[in-house]
Design an enzyme around this catalytic site. Structure first.
Site, PDB file in Angstrom:
ATOM      1  N   ASP A   1      22.493 -12.344   6.523  1.00 25.71           N
ATOM      2  CA  ASP A   1      23.291 -13.578   6.569  1.00 25.71           C
ATOM      3  C   ASP A   1      22.358 -14.791   6.647  1.00 25.71           C
ATOM      4  O   ASP A   1      21.440 -14.807   7.473  1.00 25.71           O
ATOM      5  CB  ASP A   1      24.208 -13.561   7.801  1.00 25.71           C
ATOM      6  CG  ASP A   1      25.165 -12.369   7.776  1.00 25.71           C
ATOM      7  OD1 ASP A   1      25.628 -12.028   6.678  1.00 25.71           O
ATOM      8  OD2 ASP A   1      25.424 -11.785   8.845  1.00 25.71           O
TER       9      ASP A   1
ATOM     10  N   LYS B   1      23.065 -23.512   8.864  1.00 19.44           N
ATOM     11  CA  LYS B   1      22.939 -24.671   9.767  1.00 19.44           C
ATOM     12  C   LYS B   1      21.645 -24.554  10.583  1.00 19.44           C
ATOM     13  O   LYS B   1      21.356 -23.485  11.131  1.00 19.44           O
ATOM     14  CB  LYS B   1      24.123 -24.720  10.733  1.00 19.44           C
ATOM     15  CG  LYS B   1      25.414 -25.133  10.072  1.00 19.44           C
ATOM     16  CD  LYS B   1      26.505 -25.286  11.110  1.00 19.44           C
ATOM     17  CE  LYS B   1      27.842 -25.541  10.422  1.00 19.44           C
ATOM     18  NZ  LYS B   1      28.970 -25.327  11.317  1.00 19.44           N
TER      19      LYS B   1
ATOM     20  N   THR C   1      20.804  -2.633  -3.565  1.00 19.09           N
ATOM     21  CA  THR C   1      21.888  -2.591  -2.582  1.00 19.09           C
ATOM     22  C   THR C   1      23.165  -3.098  -3.255  1.00 19.09           C
ATOM     23  O   THR C   1      23.138  -3.602  -4.385  1.00 19.09           O
ATOM     24  CB  THR C   1      21.567  -3.483  -1.364  1.00 19.09           C
ATOM     25  OG1 THR C   1      21.750  -4.846  -1.735  1.00 19.09           O
ATOM     26  CG2 THR C   1      20.164  -3.244  -0.847  1.00 19.09           C
TER      27      THR C   1
ATOM     28  N   TYR D   1      24.989  -5.779  -2.467  1.00 15.07           N
ATOM     29  CA  TYR D   1      24.895  -7.219  -2.730  1.00 15.07           C
ATOM     30  C   TYR D   1      23.963  -7.493  -3.902  1.00 15.07           C
ATOM     31  O   TYR D   1      24.216  -8.378  -4.711  1.00 15.07           O
ATOM     32  CB  TYR D   1      24.396  -7.955  -1.474  1.00 15.07           C
ATOM     33  CG  TYR D   1      25.482  -8.379  -0.531  1.00 15.07           C
ATOM     34  CD1 TYR D   1      26.434  -7.466  -0.107  1.00 15.07           C
ATOM     35  CD2 TYR D   1      25.563  -9.680  -0.061  1.00 15.07           C
ATOM     36  CE1 TYR D   1      27.439  -7.839   0.766  1.00 15.07           C
ATOM     37  CE2 TYR D   1      26.564 -10.062   0.811  1.00 15.07           C
ATOM     38  CZ  TYR D   1      27.496  -9.139   1.226  1.00 15.07           C
ATOM     39  OH  TYR D   1      28.488  -9.522   2.097  1.00 15.07           O
TER      40      TYR D   1
HETATM   41  C1  LIG Z   1      25.410  -9.698   3.856  1.00 19.74           C
HETATM   42  S1  LIG Z   1      25.762  -8.256   4.728  1.00 19.74           S
HETATM   43  C2  LIG Z   1      24.631  -7.022   4.178  1.00 19.74           C
HETATM   44  C3  LIG Z   1      24.676  -6.593   2.782  1.00 19.74           C
HETATM   45  C4  LIG Z   1      23.993  -5.273   2.468  1.00 19.74           C
HETATM   46  N1  LIG Z   1      22.786  -5.082   3.270  1.00 19.74           N
HETATM   47  C5  LIG Z   1      23.638  -5.257   1.015  1.00 19.74           C
HETATM   48  O1  LIG Z   1      22.504  -5.608   0.691  1.00 19.74           O
HETATM   49  O2  LIG Z   1      24.496  -4.900   0.204  1.00 19.74           O
HETATM   50  C6  LIG Z   1      25.060  -8.564   6.303  1.00 19.74           C
HETATM   51  C7  LIG Z   1      25.549  -7.581   7.349  1.00 19.74           C
HETATM   52  O3  LIG Z   1      24.650  -7.632   8.440  1.00 19.74           O
HETATM   53  C8  LIG Z   1      25.384  -7.533   9.642  1.00 19.74           C
HETATM   54  N2  LIG Z   1      24.579  -8.150  10.692  1.00 19.74           N
HETATM   55  C9  LIG Z   1      24.189  -9.442  10.751  1.00 19.74           C
HETATM   56  N3  LIG Z   1      23.481  -9.673  11.865  1.00 19.74           N
HETATM   57  C10 LIG Z   1      23.403  -8.494  12.526  1.00 19.74           C
HETATM   58  C11 LIG Z   1      22.802  -8.086  13.752  1.00 19.74           C
HETATM   59  N4  LIG Z   1      22.165  -8.964  14.544  1.00 19.74           N
HETATM   60  N5  LIG Z   1      22.902  -6.782  14.111  1.00 19.74           N
HETATM   61  C12 LIG Z   1      23.580  -5.894  13.350  1.00 19.74           C
HETATM   62  N6  LIG Z   1      24.183  -6.230  12.173  1.00 19.74           N
HETATM   63  C13 LIG Z   1      24.097  -7.506  11.774  1.00 19.74           C
HETATM   64  C14 LIG Z   1      26.659  -8.305   9.364  1.00 19.74           C
HETATM   65  O4  LIG Z   1      27.697  -7.913  10.245  1.00 19.74           O
HETATM   66  C15 LIG Z   1      26.932  -7.933   7.891  1.00 19.74           C
HETATM   67  O5  LIG Z   1      27.809  -6.827   7.801  1.00 19.74           O
END
Ligand SMILES: C[S@@+](CC[C@H](N)C(=O)[O-])C[C@H]1O[C@@H](n2cnc3c(N)ncnc32)[C@H](O)[C@@H]1O
Length: 157
Positions: free
Chosen positions: A61, A65, A135, A137
């Site tokens: 993510d 901000k 992946t 994404y």
């Molecule tokens: C954008 S998605 C990942 C996409 C996937 N890795 C892909 O490449 O297809 C980011 C995921 O990371 C998880 N995430 C973000 N921060 C995290 C944290 N501190 N610990 C565990 N999971 C986390 C979010 O809940 C979300 O489901």
């Protein structure tokens, strides 16, 4: 391989996908894939010092901000945790489509004492497809023509 996810609903989808793929394609290599319902903030409570060989941060993510910078998984706060659990030769592999997050990480990671290698802003041009596991994404964004950036970070010797 251990996949970390903090939201149960997302984790459930990953488990269902793993099970579906195992059923449909008899993907035996997935037998070494497990999931943890955990927040990465707790890494040092989950793993012993030096227990982890490599950390993959895939399309983390971006938290655009400025006030949320420390929530980014390439922030100095998380790098301290990775430093504690990674083996001495351990590596962080970070991929993203997000230019802002990537450029920020290119400054944040060396400032925390790590060495960058294999930096590319166009992974699919610079690395043969057979050396890269796409992946979900990554497939989605690259199908739209977006370039994928990737870096590998290790500790200073
Ligand atoms: C954008 S998605 C990942 C996409 C996937 N890795 C892909 O490449 O297809 C980011 C995921 O990371 C998880 N995430 C973000 N921060 C995290 C944290 N501190 N610990 C565990 N999971 C986390 C979010 O809940 C979300 O489901």
């Amino acid at each position: 391989f251990l996949g970390l996810e903090r939201y149960a609903s997302v984790l459930q989808k990953a488990i269902e996908r793993k099970e579906r793929e195992e059923r449909e394609r008899e993907k035996r290599e997935r037998e070494n894939l497990y999931f943890l319902w955990e927040d990465a903030k707790r890494l040092t409570e989950i793993f012993a010092p030096g227990e982890v060989a490599r950390i993959y941060l895939n399309f983390s993510d971006p938290w655009p901000k400025a006030g949320h910078a420390m929530r980014r998984l390439t922030s100095s706060e998380f790098l301290k945790l990775y430093d504690a659990v990674l083996a001495p030769e351990g590596e962080i592999w970070f991929k993203t489509d997000n230019d802002g997050l990537f450029e920020w990480s290119l400054e944040e990671i060396p400032a925390a004492g790590w060495v960058l290698q294999d930096v590319t802003r166009d992974l699919h041009r610079d690395v043969p497809a057979e050396e890269n596991v796409m992946t979900e994404y990554e497939e989605k964004f690259s199908a739209r023509g977006q370039k994928i950036s990737r870096l590998i970070a290790t500790r200073k010797k």
